[in-house]
Design an enzyme around this catalytic site. Structure first.
Site: not given
Ligand code: NDP
Length: 247
Positions: A13, A15, A63, A155
């Site tokens: 949450a 980003r 994580d 993925y």
């Molecule tokens: P972002 O890369 O913008 O954000 C990802 C978020 O996930 C960040 O808040 C990040 O944390 C968090 N995160 C990543 N790894 C971990 C971890 N190991 N533990 C805890 N938190 C973690 O991605 P999106 O907002 O675009 O994507 C959100 C979801 O939607 C994902 O599951 C993605 O696969 C899915 N999705 C996105 C699409 C798109 O087009 N954007 C399309 C299809 C699916 P931090 O900021 O702290 O690093």
């Protein structure tokens, strides 16, 4: 105020899509546990919510792939909020590459975060939901998990896995008043898609009948519906939010 007096846990949450989901829940009255890997990102979202709706949010840096850390976080969230009504497993990463060149590390990182991370969080919160005989679990999948995507073997496999996991959880928990569904986004404007080369973006847009990338708020809207009272009889389903890409 569909979620007044409810507690929502949203992973990833800090980003992007997760941020939009957390803001949506708070705007409809829920108290929100903002989970992100990076502490500063988690705090930023929680502060933003608390500026608008005082006292509704708390930040947790964890994580999701780390089972022990998730278990400790769940204990803390339950101590802080007393209950959890909604769990949104949104945290996810990409490590793209053609299958021939994909490293073991990139395979493991994506599967550990996107699939094991979802399982870790479900296992950490299903017991209290079972006890209260109600709950909503919403997992964020992807169109890549439905149709595959060249360069995303890890993925796509993780997101297809999320679908099978969600249907199983839906079957296991239905009799306890808990639903489990998937929202599968298409291409949404976030940091994750920002890194795509312009040519790839152009090609993708060509496959979207609505002719444009979606916004994080489009995904938050679908999550809100599945978490709401209106969706009480929906479980084990995948709601695709992709401008018509997969149909
Ligand atoms: P972002 O890369 O913008 O954000 C990802 C978020 O996930 C960040 O808040 C990040 O944390 C968090 N995160 C990543 N790894 C971990 C971890 N190991 N533990 C805890 N938190 C973690 O991605 P999106 O907002 O675009 O994507 C959100 C979801 O939607 C994902 O599951 C993605 O696969 C899915 N999705 C996105 C699409 C798109 O087009 N954007 C399309 C299809 C699916 P931090 O900021 O702290 O690093």
């Amino acid at each position: 105020m569909r979620f007044a007096n409810q507690v929502a846990v949203v992973t990833g949450a800090g980003r992007g899509i997760g941020h939009a989901i957390a803001m949506m829940f708070a705007s409809e009255g829920a108290r929100v546990a903002v989970v992100s890997r990076n502490e500063a990102n988690a705090m930023r979202t929680a502060d933003q919510i608390n500026e608008l709706h005082a006292g509704l949010a708390k930040a947790y840096a964890v994580d999701v792939a780390n089972r022990g850390a998730v278990s400790t976080m769940a204990e803390q969230i339950l101590a802080d909020f007393s209950r959890v009504d909604i769990l949104v497993n949104n945290a996810g990463v990409t490590r793209d590459g053609l299958s021939m060149r994909l490293s073991e590390e990139d395979w493991d990182t994506v599967l550990d975060t996107n699939l094991k991370g979802v399982f870790n969080c479900i296992q950490a919160f299903e017991r209290p939901m079972i006890k209260q005989r109600s709950g909503r679990i919403i997992n964020i999948g992807s169109v890549a998990g439905l149709m595959g995507n060249a360069g995303q073997a890890n993925y796509a496999a993780s997101k297809a896995g999320v679908l099978g996991l969600s249907k199983t959880i839906a079957r296991e928990l239905a009799s306890r008043g808990i639903t489990c569904n998937v929202v599968a986004p298409g291409f949404i404007e976030t940091d994750m898609t920002d890194v795509l080369p312009a040519k790839v973006k152009e090609a993708v847009v060509g496959q979207i009948p609505m002719g444009t990338f979606g916004k994080p708020e489009h995904i938050a809207g679908a999550v809100a519906f599945l978490a709401s009272a209106e969706a009480a009889y929906i479980t084990g389903q995948c709601l695709t939010v992709d401008g018509g890409m997969v149909m």
